[in-house]
Design an enzyme around this catalytic site. Structure first.
Site, mmCIF file in Angstrom:
data_model
loop_
_atom_site.group_PDB
_atom_site.id
_atom_site.type_symbol
_atom_site.label_atom_id
_atom_site.label_comp_id
_atom_site.label_asym_id
_atom_site.label_seq_id
_atom_site.Cartn_x
_atom_site.Cartn_y
_atom_site.Cartn_z
ATOM 1 N N ALA A 160 0.842 -1.200 0.000
ATOM 2 C CA ALA A 160 0.000 0.000 0.000
ATOM 3 C C ALA A 160 0.882 1.257 0.000
ATOM 4 O O ALA A 160 1.999 1.213 0.497
ATOM 5 C CB ALA A 160 -0.908 -0.022 1.229
ATOM 6 N N GLY A 163 1.017 2.330 -5.723
ATOM 7 C CA GLY A 163 1.627 2.818 -6.962
ATOM 8 C C GLY A 163 2.584 1.807 -7.578
ATOM 9 O O GLY A 163 2.530 1.534 -8.779
ATOM 10 N N LYS A 164 3.437 1.215 -6.743
ATOM 11 C CA LYS A 164 4.409 0.240 -7.269
ATOM 12 C C LYS A 164 3.701 -1.058 -7.672
ATOM 13 O O LYS A 164 4.091 -1.717 -8.629
ATOM 14 C CB LYS A 164 5.517 -0.016 -6.248
ATOM 15 C CG LYS A 164 6.404 1.208 -6.001
ATOM 16 C CD LYS A 164 7.525 0.890 -5.017
ATOM 17 C CE LYS A 164 8.364 2.116 -4.703
ATOM 18 N NZ LYS A 164 7.654 3.104 -3.868
ATOM 19 N N ASP A 181 0.052 -5.795 2.742
ATOM 20 C CA ASP A 181 0.388 -4.656 3.599
ATOM 21 C C ASP A 181 -0.258 -4.871 4.956
ATOM 22 O O ASP A 181 -1.428 -5.252 5.039
ATOM 23 C CB ASP A 181 -0.085 -3.334 2.991
ATOM 24 C CG ASP A 181 0.636 -2.143 3.611
ATOM 25 O OD1 ASP A 181 1.627 -1.675 3.009
ATOM 26 O OD2 ASP A 181 0.233 -1.694 4.701
ATOM 27 N N GLY A 213 4.265 -8.265 7.438
ATOM 28 C CA GLY A 213 5.259 -8.700 6.456
ATOM 29 C C GLY A 213 6.435 -9.447 7.061
ATOM 30 O O GLY A 213 7.057 -10.279 6.393
ATOM 31 N N ASP A 230 9.447 -2.596 -0.182
ATOM 32 C CA ASP A 230 9.424 -1.129 -0.120
ATOM 33 C C ASP A 230 8.993 -0.750 1.293
ATOM 34 O O ASP A 230 7.811 -0.601 1.564
ATOM 35 C CB ASP A 230 8.450 -0.596 -1.181
ATOM 36 C CG ASP A 230 8.406 0.921 -1.219
ATOM 37 O OD1 ASP A 230 9.483 1.533 -1.250
ATOM 38 O OD2 ASP A 230 7.298 1.490 -1.209
ATOM 39 N N CYS A 285 12.006 5.690 0.802
ATOM 40 C CA CYS A 285 11.958 7.073 0.303
ATOM 41 C C CYS A 285 12.646 7.988 1.312
ATOM 42 O O CYS A 285 12.160 9.059 1.651
ATOM 43 C CB CYS A 285 10.535 7.514 -0.012
ATOM 44 S SG CYS A 285 9.344 7.218 1.289
#
Length: 358
Positions: A160, A163-164, A181, A213, A230, A285
């Site tokens: 979540a 986008g990826k 997620d 996860g 991610d 990020c």
């Protein structure tokens, strides 16, 4: 007469989380990035730049032409063309096939450096599927690095808001995609994106779950060809700009301090979910080496010592060559690649590193 006198000492003045974040970044990133920090800092504090990820499932053949008229270009397909031209000009030997790892199915339009034009909102086609998805274009780099091949079983461990996940589906290659997620509310947002962009027959190849996860290897260990990890991080741009849900809030100090441990546990779960020969891309990020290279280095040690798993770190330096026109890269990562925010190319931050389970 003192009845309504304010008690000045009763509460300390509340320092905004954004200011705490920026102070933290100034202390650590000025050391790590050196002379590159002031420009990255300015980028973090200015409006982010977006890319338009074309939706291959929508009937939107007119969209590329519309975007090209606005002077936007598809940075994914443009890169290999540029590289071939350089190699011809320099009459250079073909270095490791630079273009081999780039999915031609993914198309993402960006405006040129220093062009801060905004994209119009996405529009639905006749069947209600939206024509493109606006995202930080640097977020596509981990997906491109994963290099999904036909019929791969793919795991997006922290999927979540989606986008990826959507980008992985745009490759057209996922034999099966597991999108997981831990947050049920964020998973609902992932469902919304899938419903807005993906037809039912493709959605049926995706399983959406809400496991922790860190426990994934107990669910389906050693089964995936490709794994994207991610991880949650300090989301530097958000932390520097937004008070809402900011991880630098005083009450979240412990959570923030524990991030590298959580990231390590998630990366280890991703490594254990991959089959031998499978590939894992780790991404954040954040600009923080403690959340980036240090987590990867620790995972290599843990995989070897505790699980007797040998990991090879893949060289992604060709991404710097391919995409230098679009992104500003940090030249000195020990492992992986890092996109720096920059006023002329205000994408990122985005760190990504590719591992192969031997």
């Amino acid at each position: 007469r003192h009845r309504h006198k304010e008690k000045w000492a009763a509460t300390a003045p509340r320092i905004p989380s954004t200011r705490l974040a920026l102070h933290h970044f100034d202390m650590s990133y000025s050391l790590h990035l050196g002379a590159l920090w002031p420009s990255a800092r300015a980028g973090l504090l200015c409006e982010q730049k977006y890319g338009a990820l074309l939706n291959n499932f929508a009937a939107a053949d007119h969209v590329p032409q519309e975007l090209e008229l606005l002077n936007a270009t598809d940075f994914v397909s443009k890169a290999p063309q540029k590289t071939q031209q350089w190699q011809r000009d320099a009459a250079a030997e073909m270095s490791p096939p630079l273009c081999a790892s780039i999915s031609s199915k993914i198309k993402c339009y960006t405006f040129p450096r220093s062009d801060i034009t905004r994209f119009r909102p996405a529009r639905p086609d006749a069947l209600g599927l939206l024509d493109y998805y606006l995202m930080d274009a640097a977020s596509l780099l981990p997906v491109l690095a994963l290099n999904v091949q036909p019929d791969d079983f793919v795991l997006d461990l922290c999927a979540a808001p989606g986008g990826k996940t959507l980008a992985l589906l745009q490759t057209g290659f996922c034999g099966h995609l597991a999108a997981n997620d831990i947050s049920i509310s964020r998973t609902k947002r992932l469902y919304r994106i899938l419903h807005s962009y993906v037809p039912k027959e493709v959605r049926d190849t995706v399983s959406v779950t809400s496991y922790d996860g860190r426990d994934w290897d107990q669910v389906k260990g050693g089964t995936f060809h490709k794994v994207l990890v991610d991880v949650p991080c300090t989301t530097d741009r958000h932390s520097a700009m937004e008070e809402d849900n900011n991880i630098f809030q005083k009450r979240r100090t412990k959570e923030r301090q524990m991030l590298p441990m959580l990231q390590l546990q998630l990366l280890m779960a991703g490594i254990l979910a991959a089959r031998p020969g499978g590939e894992v891309v780790y991404s954040t990020c954040s600009l923080s080496p403690l959340q980036n290279e240090c987590v990867v280095e620790r995972a290599l040690d843990v995989a070897e010592a505790q699980f007797n798993i040998s990991i090879h770190v893949e060289d992604l330096s060709h991404f710097r060559t391919l995409f230098q026109d679009t992104f500003s890269f940090f030249p000195d990562c020990r492992l992986g690649e890092l996109v720096l925010p920059h006023l002329t190319a205000n994408f990122g931050p985005m760190y990504f590193c590719k591992l192969r389970r031997m």
